[in-house]
Structure formats: structure tokens, C-alpha cells
Motif scaffolding. Structure first.
Motif, PDB file in Angstrom:
ATOM      1  N   VAL A   1       0.833  -1.206   0.000  1.00 49.78           N
ATOM      2  CA  VAL A   1       0.000   0.000   0.000  1.00 49.78           C
ATOM      3  C   VAL A   1       0.868   1.256   0.000  1.00 49.78           C
ATOM      4  O   VAL A   1       0.624   2.202  -0.773  1.00 49.78           O
ATOM      5  N   ASP A   2       1.898   1.281   0.830  1.00 47.02           N
ATOM      6  CA  ASP A   2       2.787   2.447   0.864  1.00 47.02           C
ATOM      7  C   ASP A   2       3.454   2.668  -0.488  1.00 47.02           C
ATOM      8  O   ASP A   2       3.594   3.812  -0.951  1.00 47.02           O
ATOM      9  N   GLY A   3       3.847   1.567  -1.131  1.00 47.44           N
ATOM     10  CA  GLY A   3       4.501   1.682  -2.426  1.00 47.44           C
ATOM     11  C   GLY A   3       3.580   2.209  -3.508  1.00 47.44           C
ATOM     12  O   GLY A   3       3.978   3.031  -4.349  1.00 47.44           O
ATOM     13  N   VAL A   4       2.335   1.741  -3.507  1.00 44.64           N
ATOM     14  CA  VAL A   4       1.367   2.210  -4.502  1.00 44.64           C
ATOM     15  C   VAL A   4       1.082   3.698  -4.317  1.00 44.64           C
ATOM     16  O   VAL A   4       1.063   4.471  -5.283  1.00 44.64           O
ATOM     17  N   VAL A   5       0.879   4.114  -3.078  1.00 40.97           N
ATOM     18  CA  VAL A   5       0.566   5.517  -2.819  1.00 40.97           C
ATOM     19  C   VAL A   5       1.775   6.410  -3.144  1.00 40.97           C
ATOM     20  O   VAL A   5       1.615   7.499  -3.718  1.00 40.97           O
ATOM     21  N   ALA A   6       2.968   5.934  -2.815  1.00 39.63           N
ATOM     22  CA  ALA A   6       4.166   6.724  -3.120  1.00 39.63           C
ATOM     23  C   ALA A   6       4.346   6.883  -4.629  1.00 39.63           C
ATOM     24  O   ALA A   6       4.757   7.955  -5.101  1.00 39.63           O
ATOM     25  N   ARG A   7       4.029   5.840  -5.380  1.00 39.35           N
ATOM     26  CA  ARG A   7       4.249   5.879  -6.833  1.00 39.35           C
ATOM     27  C   ARG A   7       3.089   6.538  -7.571  1.00 39.35           C
ATOM     28  O   ARG A   7       3.313   7.338  -8.498  1.00 39.35           O
ATOM     29  N   LEU A   8       1.855   6.240  -7.161  1.00 43.27           N
ATOM     30  CA  LEU A   8       0.693   6.680  -7.936  1.00 43.27           C
ATOM     31  C   LEU A   8      -0.206   7.676  -7.212  1.00 43.27           C
ATOM     32  O   LEU A   8      -1.133   8.214  -7.804  1.00 43.27           O
ATOM     33  N   GLY A   9       0.043   7.877  -5.926  1.00 46.80           N
ATOM     34  CA  GLY A   9      -0.608   8.968  -5.231  1.00 46.80           C
ATOM     35  C   GLY A   9      -1.967   8.703  -4.614  1.00 46.80           C
ATOM     36  O   GLY A   9      -2.476   9.527  -3.848  1.00 46.80           O
ATOM     37  N   ARG A  10      -2.585   7.548  -4.910  1.00 46.36           N
ATOM     38  CA  ARG A  10      -3.937   7.302  -4.420  1.00 46.36           C
ATOM     39  C   ARG A  10      -4.298   5.836  -4.572  1.00 46.36           C
ATOM     40  O   ARG A  10      -3.578   5.070  -5.216  1.00 46.36           O
ATOM     41  N   ILE A  11      -5.420   5.433  -3.989  1.00 44.90           N
ATOM     42  CA  ILE A  11      -5.983   4.101  -4.208  1.00 44.90           C
ATOM     43  C   ILE A  11      -7.484   4.262  -4.386  1.00 44.90           C
ATOM     44  O   ILE A  11      -8.153   4.868  -3.544  1.00 44.90           O
ATOM     45  N   ASP A  12      -8.006   3.740  -5.489  1.00 44.61           N
ATOM     46  CA  ASP A  12      -9.438   3.822  -5.780  1.00 44.61           C
ATOM     47  C   ASP A  12     -10.121   2.458  -5.795  1.00 44.61           C
ATOM     48  O   ASP A  12     -11.314   2.363  -5.499  1.00 44.61           O
ATOM     49  N   VAL A  13      -9.384   1.428  -6.168  1.00 49.60           N
ATOM     50  CA  VAL A  13      -9.959   0.095  -6.340  1.00 49.60           C
ATOM     51  C   VAL A  13      -9.048  -0.932  -5.686  1.00 49.60           C
ATOM     52  O   VAL A  13      -7.826  -0.888  -5.868  1.00 49.60           O
ATOM     53  N   LEU A  14      -9.652  -1.850  -4.941  1.00 52.08           N
ATOM     54  CA  LEU A  14      -8.915  -2.974  -4.359  1.00 52.08           C
ATOM     55  C   LEU A  14      -9.651  -4.253  -4.705  1.00 52.08           C
ATOM     56  O   LEU A  14     -10.828  -4.412  -4.360  1.00 52.08           O
ATOM     57  N   VAL A  15      -8.969  -5.157  -5.393  1.00 50.02           N
ATOM     58  CA  VAL A  15      -9.529  -6.465  -5.721  1.00 50.02           C
ATOM     59  C   VAL A  15      -8.779  -7.508  -4.911  1.00 50.02           C
ATOM     60  O   VAL A  15      -7.607  -7.784  -5.169  1.00 50.02           O
ATOM     61  N   ASN A  16      -9.455  -8.067  -3.915  1.00 52.02           N
ATOM     62  CA  ASN A  16      -8.865  -9.104  -3.069  1.00 52.02           C
ATOM     63  C   ASN A  16      -9.086 -10.461  -3.731  1.00 52.02           C
ATOM     64  O   ASN A  16     -10.139 -11.083  -3.570  1.00 52.02           O
ATOM     65  N   ASN A  17      -8.080 -10.899  -4.477  1.00 55.88           N
ATOM     66  CA  ASN A  17      -8.210 -12.114  -5.268  1.00 55.88           C
ATOM     67  C   ASN A  17      -7.275 -13.229  -4.816  1.00 55.88           C
ATOM     68  O   ASN A  17      -7.452 -14.377  -5.212  1.00 55.88           O
ATOM     69  N   ALA A  18      -6.284 -12.922  -3.980  1.00 53.34           N
ATOM     70  CA  ALA A  18      -5.290 -13.931  -3.605  1.00 53.34           C
ATOM     71  C   ALA A  18      -5.954 -15.111  -2.896  1.00 53.34           C
ATOM     72  O   ALA A  18      -6.835 -14.938  -2.059  1.00 53.34           O
ATOM     73  N   GLY A  19      -5.531 -16.306  -3.263  1.00 55.38           N
ATOM     74  CA  GLY A  19      -6.064 -17.490  -2.597  1.00 55.38           C
ATOM     75  C   GLY A  19      -5.988 -18.713  -3.487  1.00 55.38           C
ATOM     76  O   GLY A  19      -6.013 -18.605  -4.710  1.00 55.38           O
ATOM     77  N   THR A  20      -5.879 -19.862  -2.872  1.00 53.70           N
ATOM     78  CA  THR A  20      -5.881 -21.131  -3.591  1.00 53.70           C
ATOM     79  C   THR A  20      -6.937 -22.036  -2.972  1.00 53.70           C
ATOM     80  O   THR A  20      -7.415 -21.799  -1.859  1.00 53.70           O
ATOM     81  N   SER A  21      -7.297 -23.064  -3.709  1.00 46.72           N
ATOM     82  CA  SER A  21      -8.299 -23.995  -3.205  1.00 46.72           C
ATOM     83  C   SER A  21      -7.670 -24.948  -2.198  1.00 46.72           C
ATOM     84  O   SER A  21      -6.608 -25.521  -2.444  1.00 46.72           O
ATOM     85  N   ALA A  22      -8.317 -25.077  -1.054  1.00 46.68           N
ATOM     86  CA  ALA A  22      -7.862 -26.027  -0.035  1.00 46.68           C
ATOM     87  C   ALA A  22      -9.096 -26.703   0.535  1.00 46.68           C
ATOM     88  O   ALA A  22      -9.959 -26.042   1.104  1.00 46.68           O
ATOM     89  N   ALA A  23      -9.199 -28.010   0.353  1.00 43.99           N
ATOM     90  CA  ALA A  23     -10.408 -28.710   0.786  1.00 43.99           C
ATOM     91  C   ALA A  23     -10.069 -30.101   1.295  1.00 43.99           C
ATOM     92  O   ALA A  23      -9.283 -30.832   0.682  1.00 43.99           O
TER      93      ALA A  23
END
Length: 259
Positions: A76-98
Motif C-alpha cells: 500500500v505504501d509503495g502504490v501511494v508513493a508511486r501513484l498517489g492514491r488508491i481507488d480500487v482494491l480487488v482481493n483475489n489472492a487465494g488457492t483452493s484447499a479442501a
């Protein structure tokens, strides 16, 4: 159609492959400035290079393990430092575990919750102040249809995803006054590297997925495409969905018995 995403800044976790990569591409094509993150630097670097070439716009990448609080803060710090803002967050990380309940150790439960629940919690918590500063934003949580309809032998994933569903609904209420929308997409059968690894190399890929759709009794008779999921996610992230929050949409070809 103008989605109102021009110059918006979007973070996509698990963005090097599958639905995450397809979503990053769709967001970039819609005019967003996209940052992808994943654990494997080599795969991530290739995705960044290919996406930038495919979309004609710079897609940035950061190697991140979202299970690690320090990595989440660095992202988050890196994105804000480089691009100045955050408008969209897509929480997609994950694998199937069953697996069967009695086969699961405490470590298995903790690993799954760290990856699928606590990573999203931390990212949202850190991103909220930046979205407020930007005047609002959109959070899209990627879950699966087991969040609503857990089957035997489906833990720990369905439990983590059910918690993500509750988180989506609660956050949508809490963040609405700040014009931060929170929605979820519940994924059914979608073509992915995880499924491809299970395919016998002697079996044609199209046949493999056709057989899978038939065995799982998908009403539409096929397995979904990552690009189709990405279109839905991008719409939910966009200004065209400005009056949509607190919803969870099944992306499953009609397979789920729970709407």
C-alpha cells in the motif's frame, strides 16, 4: 462504454495468473492504472511485461506475500508513493484447499485464514484512509460459491470464504457513508492453472473442461472463462456500478442452488 475508470488506481492481489491477471488486463484496458502483486517474482514479472504490452499502458508489479503484515503495508505504501492514491482494491489472492474436517490440523486452518481472510482484512484496513482521501472507492472480494453452500469435505476454504462474505456485507454498511462500495464475486468453475495441473496431458484441454462441466452439472454446460469473471469484477469496480454495494454475485453458470 466508458466505465469511469480513467486514471483510477487499482490494486489486484494474486494478479499474475488466472482471474487476477484477467482482471488486471480488463481494468487497464478501461483506463485504470493497475498494480498487481503475487508471491512468485518470476511469474509476476512476466505478467507485468505481458499485460503492459497487451494493454498499451504501464502495469506495475510488486512481489508480495499477502499473509505477511509487513508485505501488505509495503504494498500500500509503495502504490501511494508511486501513484498517489488508491481507488480500487480487488482481493483475489487465494488457492483452493479442501479436505475432511478431521484431517485438518490447526496449521492448515491458520494458513487458510491468513491467506483468504486476514490478508483481505489487513489490505482493506490500510487502504480505507487512502480511499476516503480520494473521495470514495470500490472493494471487490473474490470468494467462491461454497461460501453460501458449503459441501462435505470443503473445509477450510468454505469457512474462510463464508467469513469473507460476512466481511463484505458488514463493510458495505460501515463504509457506505464514505462512498466506499464493497461487493463480492462468488466463483464457481472457471478455467485456471489449478485445474490445468490436474489434466492428463494426453487429454485435449477443451475436452477436459467439457467433461468437468458435465460431471459438475453446470446448467450452462461449460466452464467459465477468466476473462468473463474479469468483466464482472471490472464493472463492480467502476462508476457504472455506483449504486451497487453489499452484494455477492454468483459467477457459476447457474450451478449454485443458493442465489
Amino acid at each position: 462504454m466508458d466505465l469511469g475508470l480513467q486514471q483510477k488506481v487499482a490494486i489486484v492481489t494474486g494478479g499474475s495468473e488466472g482471474i487476477g491477471r484477467a482482471t488486471a488486463r480488463a481494468l487497464a484496458l478501461a483506463g485504470a492504472r493497475v498494480v498487481i502483486c503475487a508471491r512468485r517474482p518470476d511469474v509476476l514479472a512476466k505478467a507485468m511485461h505481458d499485460l503492459s504490452a497487451e494493454t498499451g499502458t504501464e502495469v506495475l508489479a510488486m512481489p508480495v506475500d499477502v499473509r505477511e503484515p509487513a508485505d501488505v503495508m509495503r504494498l500500500v505504501d509503495g502504490v501511494v508513493a508511486r501513484l498517489g492514491r488508491i481507488d480500487v482494491l480487488v482481493n483475489n489472492a487465494g488457492t483452493s484447499a479442501a479436505g475432511a474436517f478431521e484431517s485438518l490440523t490447526d496449521d492448515a486452518w491458520q494458513d487458510d485464514l491468513d491467506l483468504k481472510l486476514f490478508a483481505a482484512l489487513r489490505l482493506v484496513r490500510i487502504a480505507i484512509p487512502h480511499m476516503r482521501k480520494a473521495g470514495g472507492g470500490s472493494i471487490v472480494n473474490l470468494l467462491n460459491i461454497g461460501a453460501r453452500q458449503p459441501a462435505a469435505g470443503s473445509m477450510p476454504s468454505t469457512i474462510s470464504r463464508a467469513a469473507g462474505l460476512a466481511l463484505t456485507k458488514a463493510l458495505s454498511k460501515e463504509l457506505a457513508p464514505d462512498q466506499i462500495r464493497v461487493n463480492a464475486v462468488l466463483i464457481g468453475l472457471v478455467k485456471s492453472a489449478q485445474h490445468d495441473k490436474k489434466r492428463n496431458p494426453s487429454l485435449d484441454r477443451d475436452r477436459f473442461y467439457a467433461d468437468m462441466a458435465r460431471q459438475r452439472q453446470v446448467p450452462l454446460g461449460r466452464v467459465g472463462e477468466a476473462e468473463e469473471a474479469a468483466d464482472l469484477i471490472t464493472f463492480l469496480a467502476s462508476a457504472r456500478a455506483a449504486f451497487i454495494t453489499g452484494t455477492a454475485i454468483n459467477f457459476d453458470g447457474g450451478a449454485s442452488a443458493v442465489p
